[in-house]
Design a protein around this motif. Structure first.
Motif, short mmCIF file in Angstrom:
data_model
loop_
_atom_site.label_atom_id
_atom_site.label_comp_id
_atom_site.label_asym_id
_atom_site.label_seq_id
_atom_site.Cartn_x
_atom_site.Cartn_y
_atom_site.Cartn_z
N ILE A 140 17.20 26.45 -27.28
CA ILE A 140 15.98 26.29 -28.07
C ILE A 140 14.80 26.75 -27.22
O ILE A 140 14.49 26.15 -26.19
CB ILE A 140 15.78 24.84 -28.53
CG1 ILE A 140 17.04 24.29 -29.22
CG2 ILE A 140 14.59 24.76 -29.48
CD1 ILE A 140 16.94 22.84 -29.64
N HIS A 141 14.13 27.81 -27.67
CA HIS A 141 13.01 28.39 -26.94
C HIS A 141 11.69 27.80 -27.40
O HIS A 141 11.57 27.31 -28.54
CB HIS A 141 12.98 29.91 -27.14
CG HIS A 141 14.22 30.60 -26.64
ND1 HIS A 141 14.34 31.10 -25.36
CD2 HIS A 141 15.40 30.87 -27.25
CE1 HIS A 141 15.52 31.65 -25.21
NE2 HIS A 141 16.19 31.52 -26.34
N SER A 142 10.69 27.87 -26.55
CA SER A 142 9.34 27.51 -26.96
C SER A 142 8.80 28.55 -27.93
O SER A 142 9.18 29.72 -27.88
CB SER A 142 8.42 27.44 -25.73
OG SER A 142 8.76 26.36 -24.90
N ARG A 143 7.92 28.11 -28.81
CA ARG A 143 7.29 29.06 -29.74
C ARG A 143 6.44 30.06 -28.96
O ARG A 143 5.91 29.74 -27.88
CB ARG A 143 6.45 28.29 -30.76
CG ARG A 143 7.30 27.57 -31.81
CD ARG A 143 6.47 26.71 -32.73
NE ARG A 143 6.02 25.50 -32.05
CZ ARG A 143 5.30 24.54 -32.63
NH1 ARG A 143 4.96 24.67 -33.90
NH2 ARG A 143 4.94 23.48 -31.96
N PRO A 144 6.27 31.26 -29.49
CA PRO A 144 5.62 32.34 -28.74
C PRO A 144 4.23 32.00 -28.22
O PRO A 144 3.83 32.47 -27.15
CB PRO A 144 5.56 33.49 -29.76
CG PRO A 144 6.70 33.24 -30.68
CD PRO A 144 6.80 31.74 -30.79
N LEU A 145 3.47 31.20 -28.95
CA LEU A 145 2.10 30.89 -28.53
C LEU A 145 2.03 29.79 -27.48
O LEU A 145 0.94 29.50 -26.96
CB LEU A 145 1.26 30.50 -29.75
CG LEU A 145 1.05 31.61 -30.80
CD1 LEU A 145 0.22 31.08 -31.97
CD2 LEU A 145 0.38 32.82 -30.19
N ILE A 146 3.14 29.15 -27.19
CA ILE A 146 3.15 28.06 -26.21
C ILE A 146 3.65 28.61 -24.87
O ILE A 146 4.80 29.04 -24.77
CB ILE A 146 4.04 26.90 -26.68
CG1 ILE A 146 3.49 26.32 -27.99
CG2 ILE A 146 4.11 25.82 -25.62
CD1 ILE A 146 4.30 25.19 -28.56
N PRO A 147 2.83 28.61 -23.83
CA PRO A 147 3.25 29.17 -22.55
C PRO A 147 4.35 28.35 -21.89
O PRO A 147 4.37 27.12 -21.99
CB PRO A 147 1.97 29.16 -21.72
CG PRO A 147 1.12 28.10 -22.34
CD PRO A 147 1.45 28.10 -23.80
N VAL A 148 5.26 29.04 -21.24
CA VAL A 148 6.34 28.42 -20.49
C VAL A 148 5.97 28.47 -19.00
O VAL A 148 5.39 29.46 -18.55
CB VAL A 148 7.67 29.17 -20.75
CG1 VAL A 148 8.79 28.64 -19.88
CG2 VAL A 148 8.05 29.04 -22.22
N PRO A 149 6.27 27.44 -18.22
CA PRO A 149 5.79 27.39 -16.84
C PRO A 149 6.59 28.25 -15.85
O PRO A 149 6.75 27.88 -14.70
CB PRO A 149 5.91 25.90 -16.49
CG PRO A 149 7.02 25.40 -17.34
CD PRO A 149 6.90 26.16 -18.63
#
Length: 552
Positions: A140-149
């Motif tokens: 499950i990936h983060s949505r495109p607008l939510i930055p990943v660290p």
């Protein structure tokens, strides 16, 4: 803007406002096949002809629709380990919530990966099917607008590791039904394969020099903790069971049964072959296997010298316990939060209930059973959730056979019965797992993530709360309890439904070391829980009963 144009844009905005999150559709055929995970041909369970099965690759809040055709000769169910099924325990895929899919039939699971990111897996919960495969990764990936660290990796790799038995799942079930233990595993596998150092094998993964790769790794075994490490490469832990973590670097990681994590590995070594090494932990008979990583353009074999495993026995338990303590939630990372009420401030919420669970084993009428607080769970003919929904629970089981405190001697007077506890909706509870046995335990709770605030030696008492991590403990769904130790988790019961709390050691699960938590919303509202889906299969005493009116 003329009226026609205005009307078009108004309709467009209304459509967008009411649009559902994206859907992913899957059609899976579950069959038997023959494979040789340890070099010996045996019957395995395949999904669309493969073991491991298809990867579910999706994004937070996506809707997942999986049409499962059961072509086995036995009833079959899949559960979605760690996916919370918000308001929807109807499709949780455990014997306490669903009627199994009968041979030659199909059932369509529909659920949403609501407010989650991370690495999970699916597997069968019926009979001893877990010992034969039928499992795969959920990413499950983060949505495109939510930055990943962390920077986007060059590629992601799904890795299922675990122990394996050569007995076959039907033989193992017969052994347990006869009252005996299935014993120690015969070896380990990595994605259904088992290779030794120096053996000729095609590379499992390919690196390009200078690039960084994400390995999502889950322990899908029956009973054995493992350690994994990369020959010549450090690894950086970035996610564990749906939580972004503070990014510490490690030489190796312990991975207990049911757990998943993501690590980053950078291709920063001279181009050649290298091994991913997986070793068993805390077992009488040690097992070590490898899988090959090949740098692009290289033809140099991997070195036969493997990085050493962590210490074993008592020193190894201390080593693994210290690694657990090194995990910290990355509170500055933007991500979906599975526990909105408890996020960040869980340490400031008043505990309304403490439930202490102690595992035990004993022989009843000459047959081995496992228990929690002296009750060994037995599935009734009608799934618990259906009995409760149809108003006939009193004919199938009794609530609260166990108390919140275990009896003085949990090994004596073990009762075999459905083990269901009532819980109050939205209460903030503390669950203590206390392990008096000499083997490691792992526990999982469906429908929730909890805060694993402590694992310590000895016995728990209220004054031990001073040792809790009340700042940045991970939100996760699985916790390991070492021999002679206790573990404490905290959570808000904000997901209505009937949820499985179980040992992830599958022999123990099958023979009773589990219970169900019934969380009912007093309002019986669709806001809190979905109604029984029209496609739900009925069985047991509710098979011919008219369906009750749904929630409103």
């Amino acid at each position: 803007m003329d009226a026609r144009t205005f009307g078009f844009f108004t309709l467009l905005l209304i459509t967008l406002a009411n649009a559902e999150d994206p859907y992913h559709f899957f059609e899976w055929k579950v069959t038997y096949g023959t494979m040789s995970p340890l070099g010996i041909p045996q019957q395995v369970i395949l999904i669309n002809g493969k073991f491991p099965g298809p990867v579910i690759n999706c994004t937070s809040n996506n809707n997942i629709v999986v049409n499962v055709f059961n072509n086995l000769d036995e009833p079959f169910l899949l559960t979605w380990n760690g996916v919370q099924q918000r308001k929807n325990s109807w499709v949780d895929g455990t014997p306490g919530t669903m009627c199994p899919i009968q041979p030659g039939k199909n059932f369509t699971y529909k659920f949403q990966v609501k407010d989650q990111i991370g690495s999970y897996y699916y597997f069968p919960t019926t009979a001893l099917h877990k010992a034969a495969g039928g499992m795969g990764m959920i990413q499950i990936h983060s949505r495109p607008l939510i930055p990943v660290p962390f920077d986007n990796p060059a590629e992601e790799f799904a890795v299922l590791v675990g122990d394996w038995f050569n007995k076959g799942h039907k033989s193992m079930k017969n052994i347990l039904d006869s009252g005996k233990s299935i014993g120690q595993p015969d070896g380990l596998h990595i994605n259904g394969k088992s290779a030794q150092v120096g053996a000729k094998a095609e590379p499992s993964w390919t690196f390009e020099a200078g690039k960084t790769y994400r390995f999502r790794i889950c322990n899908v075994g029956m009973r054995t903790s493992v350690n994994f490490r990369f020959q010549g490469h450090d690894l950086k832990l970035v996610e564990l069971e749906g939580s972004h973590v503070m990014q510490n670097e490690y030489l190796s990681m312990d991975l207990h049964v049911g757990q998943c994590m993501s690590v980053l590995v950078t291709a920063d070594q001279p181009p050649k072959d290298y091994y991913l090494v997986v070793s068993s932990r805390f077992t009488k008979q040690p097992h070590t296997i490898v899988a090959t990583i090949r740098y692009k353009g290289s033809n140099s074999p991997a070195s036969p010298e493997l990085p050493p495993p962590p210490p074993g026995n008592t020193a190894g338990i201390a080593w693994s316990l210290n690694q657990f303590r090194s995990y910290r939630w990355n509170l500055t990372a933007s991500a979906a939060r599975p526990n909105p009420q408890g996020s960040y401030h869980y340490g400031k919420i008043n505990i309304t209930r403490t439930i202490k669970l102690v595992n035990s084993r004993n022989y009843i009428d000459g047959k081995l059973r496992f228990a929690l607080n002296s009750v060994s769970h037995l599935d009734p003919k009608t799934p618990l959730k259906l009995s409760e929904y149809f108003g006939v629970a009193d004919k199938e089981f009794k609530y609260n056979l166990i108390a919140d405190e275990p009896p003085p001697d949990v090994e004596k007077n073990i009762k075999i019965a459905p083990n269901v506890i009532n819980a109050t909706y939205r209460n903030f509870v503390e669950i203590i797992f206390e392990n008096h046995e000499k083997t490691i335990q792992t526990y999982h709770l469906d429908g929730y993530s909890f805060f694993a605030v402590a694992v310590e030696p000895g016995k728990w008492s209220p004054d031990k709360r001073k040792n809790y991590n009340l700042e940045d403990a991970l939100s996760r769904h699985n916790v390991a309890v070492f021999p002679g130790c206790w573990a404490a988790v905290m959570l808000t019961l904000d997901n209505a439904g009937m949820w499985s709390l179980r040992s992830e050691m599958w022999e123990r699960f099958y023979l009773g070391q589990q219970l169900y938590v019934s969380v009912l919303s007093p309002e019986r509202s669709l806001r809190d829980e979905y109604s029984l889906p029209d496609t739900t299969q009925l069985c047991g005493i509710v098979a011919s009963m008219p369906k009750p009116k749904g929630y409103v």
